[in-house]
Design a protein around this motif. Structure first.
Motif, PDB file in Angstrom:
ATOM      1  N   GLU A  19       0.718  -1.133   0.092  1.00  0.00           N
ATOM      2  CA  GLU A  19       0.017  -0.157  -0.065  1.00  0.00           C
ATOM      3  C   GLU A  19       0.821   1.075  -0.203  1.00  0.00           C
ATOM      4  N   GLU A  20       1.984   1.201   0.752  1.00  0.00           N
ATOM      5  CA  GLU A  20       2.773   2.393   0.598  1.00  0.00           C
ATOM      6  C   GLU A  20       3.948   2.299  -0.200  1.00  0.00           C
ATOM      7  N   GLY A  21       4.064   1.397  -0.953  1.00  0.00           N
ATOM      8  CA  GLY A  21       5.082   1.276  -2.085  1.00  0.00           C
ATOM      9  C   GLY A  21       6.352   0.933  -1.762  1.00  0.00           C
ATOM     10  N   SER A  22       6.530   0.173  -0.294  1.00  0.00           N
ATOM     11  CA  SER A  22       7.693  -0.415   0.371  1.00  0.00           C
ATOM     12  C   SER A  22       7.979  -1.809  -0.395  1.00  0.00           C
ATOM     13  N   PHE A  23       8.374  -1.967  -1.614  1.00  0.00           N
ATOM     14  CA  PHE A  23       8.446  -3.175  -2.224  1.00  0.00           C
ATOM     15  C   PHE A  23       9.528  -4.212  -1.927  1.00  0.00           C
ATOM     16  N   ALA A  24      10.446  -3.430  -1.143  1.00  0.00           N
ATOM     17  CA  ALA A  24      11.839  -4.435  -0.498  1.00  0.00           C
ATOM     18  C   ALA A  24      11.043  -4.965   0.548  1.00  0.00           C
ATOM     19  N   VAL A  27       8.244  -6.278   0.573  1.00  0.00           N
ATOM     20  CA  VAL A  27       7.244  -7.425   0.202  1.00  0.00           C
ATOM     21  C   VAL A  27       8.208  -8.607  -0.488  1.00  0.00           C
ATOM     22  N   GLY A  28       9.507  -8.118  -0.969  1.00  0.00           N
ATOM     23  CA  GLY A  28      10.330  -9.112  -1.492  1.00  0.00           C
ATOM     24  C   GLY A  28      10.595 -10.035  -0.383  1.00  0.00           C
ATOM     25  N   ILE A  29      11.069  -9.489   0.549  1.00  0.00           N
ATOM     26  CA  ILE A  29      11.364  -9.936   1.876  1.00  0.00           C
ATOM     27  C   ILE A  29      10.251 -11.052   2.381  1.00  0.00           C
ATOM     28  N   GLY A  30       9.221 -10.651   2.533  1.00  0.00           N
ATOM     29  CA  GLY A  30       8.063 -11.300   2.814  1.00  0.00           C
ATOM     30  C   GLY A  30       7.780 -12.411   2.220  1.00  0.00           C
ATOM     31  N   LYS A  31       7.771 -12.183   0.728  1.00  0.00           N
ATOM     32  CA  LYS A  31       7.646 -13.388  -0.074  1.00  0.00           C
ATOM     33  C   LYS A  31       8.487 -14.584  -0.046  1.00  0.00           C
ATOM     34  N   GLY A  63       6.979 -19.694  -7.230  1.00  0.00           N
ATOM     35  CA  GLY A  63       6.351 -18.482  -8.015  1.00  0.00           C
ATOM     36  C   GLY A  63       6.668 -17.381  -7.213  1.00  0.00           C
ATOM     37  N   LEU A  64       6.435 -17.460  -5.748  1.00  0.00           N
ATOM     38  CA  LEU A  64       6.831 -16.451  -4.696  1.00  0.00           C
ATOM     39  C   LEU A  64       8.153 -16.148  -4.818  1.00  0.00           C
ATOM     40  N   ILE A  65       9.178 -17.120  -4.952  1.00  0.00           N
ATOM     41  CA  ILE A  65      10.460 -16.578  -5.022  1.00  0.00           C
ATOM     42  C   ILE A  65      10.797 -15.842  -6.176  1.00  0.00           C
ATOM     43  N   ASP A  66      10.154 -16.191  -7.435  1.00  0.00           N
ATOM     44  CA  ASP A  66      10.518 -15.631  -8.666  1.00  0.00           C
ATOM     45  C   ASP A  66       9.895 -14.078  -8.483  1.00  0.00           C
ATOM     46  N   ASP A  67       8.730 -14.075  -7.724  1.00  0.00           N
ATOM     47  CA  ASP A  67       8.106 -12.744  -7.702  1.00  0.00           C
ATOM     48  C   ASP A  67       8.842 -11.830  -6.629  1.00  0.00           C
ATOM     49  N   ALA A  68       9.595 -12.292  -5.694  1.00  0.00           N
ATOM     50  CA  ALA A  68      10.505 -11.690  -4.699  1.00  0.00           C
ATOM     51  C   ALA A  68      11.582 -10.986  -5.406  1.00  0.00           C
ATOM     52  N   GLU A  69      12.188 -11.661  -6.343  1.00  0.00           N
ATOM     53  CA  GLU A  69      13.311 -11.148  -7.171  1.00  0.00           C
ATOM     54  C   GLU A  69      12.822  -9.814  -7.826  1.00  0.00           C
ATOM     55  N   GLN A  70      11.461  -9.925  -8.346  1.00  0.00           N
ATOM     56  CA  GLN A  70      11.129  -8.694  -9.056  1.00  0.00           C
ATOM     57  C   GLN A  70      10.745  -7.570  -8.276  1.00  0.00           C
ATOM     58  N   GLN A  71      10.196  -7.929  -7.174  1.00  0.00           N
ATOM     59  CA  GLN A  71       9.884  -6.869  -6.235  1.00  0.00           C
ATOM     60  C   GLN A  71      11.428  -5.984  -5.816  1.00  0.00           C
ATOM     61  N   PHE A  72      12.362  -6.898  -5.553  1.00  0.00           N
ATOM     62  CA  PHE A  72      13.673  -6.315  -5.222  1.00  0.00           C
ATOM     63  C   PHE A  72      14.055  -5.164  -6.175  1.00  0.00           C
ATOM     64  N   ASP A  73      13.623  -5.399  -7.328  1.00  0.00           N
ATOM     65  CA  ASP A  73      14.114  -4.450  -8.471  1.00  0.00           C
ATOM     66  C   ASP A  73      13.241  -3.210  -8.538  1.00  0.00           C
ATOM     67  N   LYS A  74      12.211  -3.101  -7.903  1.00  0.00           N
ATOM     68  CA  LYS A  74      11.223  -1.940  -7.917  1.00  0.00           C
ATOM     69  C   LYS A  74      11.963  -0.862  -7.017  1.00  0.00           C
ATOM     70  N   PRO A  75      11.940   0.442  -7.181  1.00  0.00           N
ATOM     71  CA  PRO A  75      11.922   1.459  -6.328  1.00  0.00           C
ATOM     72  C   PRO A  75      11.229   1.192  -5.002  1.00  0.00           C
ATOM     73  N   SER A  76      11.770   1.540  -3.899  1.00  0.00           N
ATOM     74  CA  SER A  76      10.903   1.284  -2.648  1.00  0.00           C
ATOM     75  C   SER A  76      10.934   2.479  -1.637  1.00  0.00           C
ATOM     76  N   PHE A  77       9.633   2.780  -1.505  1.00  0.00           N
ATOM     77  CA  PHE A  77       9.513   3.999  -0.583  1.00  0.00           C
ATOM     78  C   PHE A  77      10.224   4.000   0.756  1.00  0.00           C
ATOM     79  N   ARG A  78      10.227   2.776   1.305  1.00  0.00           N
ATOM     80  CA  ARG A  78      11.045   2.644   2.721  1.00  0.00           C
ATOM     81  C   ARG A  78      12.243   1.818   2.301  1.00  0.00           C
ATOM     82  N   LYS A 138      21.857  -9.467  -1.069  1.00  0.00           N
ATOM     83  CA  LYS A 138      21.929 -10.704  -0.493  1.00  0.00           C
ATOM     84  C   LYS A 138      20.556 -11.597  -0.164  1.00  0.00           C
ATOM     85  N   TRP A 139      19.591 -10.667  -0.241  1.00  0.00           N
ATOM     86  CA  TRP A 139      18.154 -11.371  -0.157  1.00  0.00           C
ATOM     87  C   TRP A 139      17.794 -12.207  -1.352  1.00  0.00           C
ATOM     88  N   LYS A 140      18.428 -11.524  -2.504  1.00  0.00           N
ATOM     89  CA  LYS A 140      18.106 -12.140  -3.914  1.00  0.00           C
ATOM     90  C   LYS A 140      19.003 -13.444  -3.883  1.00  0.00           C
TER      91      LYS A 140
END
Length: 479
Positions: free
Chosen positions: A109-114, A116-120, A163-178, A193-195
């Motif tokens: 919701e706040e655009g903190s995609f980093a 989201v990636g860790i959570g996935k 699929g979660l693992i693949d999607d996490a890698e994409q989340q890490f590539d997005k700009p993150s608000f936080r 390192k998370w990647k």
């Protein structure tokens, strides 16, 4: 899963911990029902560690690293009452998923995609442990307002996890608000390192499919090539201790039981009886001697092997069982053993042997074994000395010794069908559950609350059958 939703709000409100407080200290029991993801991440990661540690309790008993040392709990050893130790089911849904799902939602919701990636990745890890233990689990209808959720098949759950693992890698590539910071107890916000952890986790899971016709060891090796290349990349946490910040397997942790001690099968691999007469220098790092100075374990299902209690060393105070011991979601040692197995299956015995030696060497170094002792052991008959002599048994026994309390060892034993050619001397415990009719245990029984509140769905998967724990999970067969 309406009964679960009652817990979700409670855990969200009370599960936010402060890095300056103890592990179980509550930030504010009457605080807001919504917060920011940085306030939740530490708790999510620590609960994932707790889930892994709790999963290690039954699996370490089944794989005969641990045994029962007193008369009151032999039914755990002989698989009659495995339901007494299957709390990792509730750990996933109550303690990890409820907070993690909220963290990912609010981070999105706040655009903190980093976050989201860790959570996935954490969701993938914890669901993997849960389905590897139980087989069919809730996924699509988990943590929702559904009173009697339906189970999903393990092959479906695996598709979602990968699929979660693949999607996490994409989340890490997005700009993150936080920006992730010190609340990340593993990597301090280092998303690279998370990647790499994601690649390692995917390699582990794809290697579980070794019985399947579509198993691709080369894909496993390619993932390992993209993962961390030394121990500095491990998702590791060193518990500061003492209580309530003690390691889960220490006397002040969440798992200690005076009923547990080391198993004779495991100790004999270390004291030389099971490794061509070679005494492993890790013995003293892991096991306490009895009052007579002898290092010994006990047999599953036989209380203390008829010995005086003082002859059985305490479980506590060693490398894996001290209040400030390290704990890791996936070690570099494990990754190299996965590489060794996958390379062995491709026929590349040179790469397999190099990875195998690296795995053992890193484990010796991790435990503080001196250089001279390392060299002596690595040149001994306990270690395959060249690619031509390397066998799958060498790889799997080396992994068994190196991954203590790690649920992956039970995955391995099932993949290897508990073979005496792979695990020489391994035998079923005396009095093994007669309902299994000689079969080895292949899964944990349904969690007791599911039988109480969702019996129809448990019956639908055959979970009430007396021999259900002998039924293979999906990846455990070629079908």
């Amino acid at each position: 899963m309406k009964r679960y939703s009652i817990y979700i709000l409670i855990l969200i409100i009370t599960g936010i911990t402060s890095c300056k407080k103890g592990f179980l200290d509550i930030e504010d029991p009457n605080g807001p029902a919504k917060t920011t993801p940085d306030k939740m991440l530490t708790n999510v990661l620590r609960q994932a560690l707790e889930l892994q540690a709790t999963a290690g309790l039954p699996t370490s008993t089944i794989t005969q690293q641990l045994a029962t040392s007193r008369l009151t709990t032999p039914n755990v050893d002989n698989w009659v009452d495995l339901g007494a130790v299957n709390y990792e089911f509730q750990n996933n849904y109550f303690f990890v998923a409820s907070n993690n799902e909220a963290m990912m939602q609010w981070a999105t919701e706040e655009g903190s995609f980093a976050y989201v990636g860790i959570g996935k990745l954490i969701k993938a890890l914890c669901y993997a442990y849960t389905t590897d233990l139980f087989g069919e689990v809730y996924y699509d209808e988990a943590n929702k307002e559904i009173a009697q959720p339906k189970f999903n098949t393990q092959d479906y759950v695996y598709q979602q996890i990968l699929g979660l693992i693949d999607d996490a890698e994409q989340q890490f590539d997005k700009p993150s608000f936080r920006t992730v910071g010190d609340e990340d107890i593993f990597y301090g916000g280092d998303l690279n390192k998370w990647k790499k952890f994601g690649f390692a986790l995917k390699a582990r899971l794809l290697n579980h499919l070794s019985k399947k016709p579509n198993y691709n060891p080369q894909e496993v090796l390619s993932l390992i090539d993209k993962s961390f290349q030394d121990r500095s990349g491990e998702p590791i946490f060193i518990y500061p201790g003492p209580y309530p910040d003690a390691h889960p397997w220490s006397p002040d942790g969440n798992l200690p039981s005076s009923a547990k001690t080391w198993n004779k099968y495991f100790v004999n691999l270390l004291n030389g009886e099971g490794m061509n007469g070679v005494r492993d220098p890790r013995l003293e790092k892991i096991v306490n001697p009895g009052s007579d100075g002898v290092y010994r374990g006990v047999t599953n299902g036989i209380t203390k092997d008829g010995l005086n209690p003082e002859l059985i060393g305490s479980l506590w105070g060693k490398f894996y069982t001290s209040e400030n011991s390290e704990y890791c979601l996936l070690t570099f040692d494990e990754l190299k053993f996965i590489e060794a197995e996958a390379a062995f299956r491709t026929g590349d015995k040179m790469r397999a042997h190099t990875a195998y030696k690296s795995a053992i060497t890193n484990n010796l170094q991790r435990m503080g074994v001196g250089i001279a002792e390392q060299n002596t052991y690595m040149q001994s008959a306990a270690v395959a000395q060249n690619p031509a002599s390397l066998s799958l048994k060498d790889i799997m026994i080396g992994k068994y010794i190196s991954l203590v309390f790690q649920p992956e060892i039970w995955v391995d034993m099932r993949r290897m069908d508990y073979s005496p050619q792979i695990y020489p001397g391994l035998a079923q415990p005396p009095g093994a559950n007669p309902a299994l009719k000689g079969a080895w245990v292949r899964r944990l029984p349904p969690f007791s609350t599911e039988i109480d509140y969702n019996k129809a769905q448990v019956e639908a998967i055959g979970g009430l059958a007396p021999d259900y724990t002998g039924k293979k999970v999906w990846w455990d067969s070629a079908n």
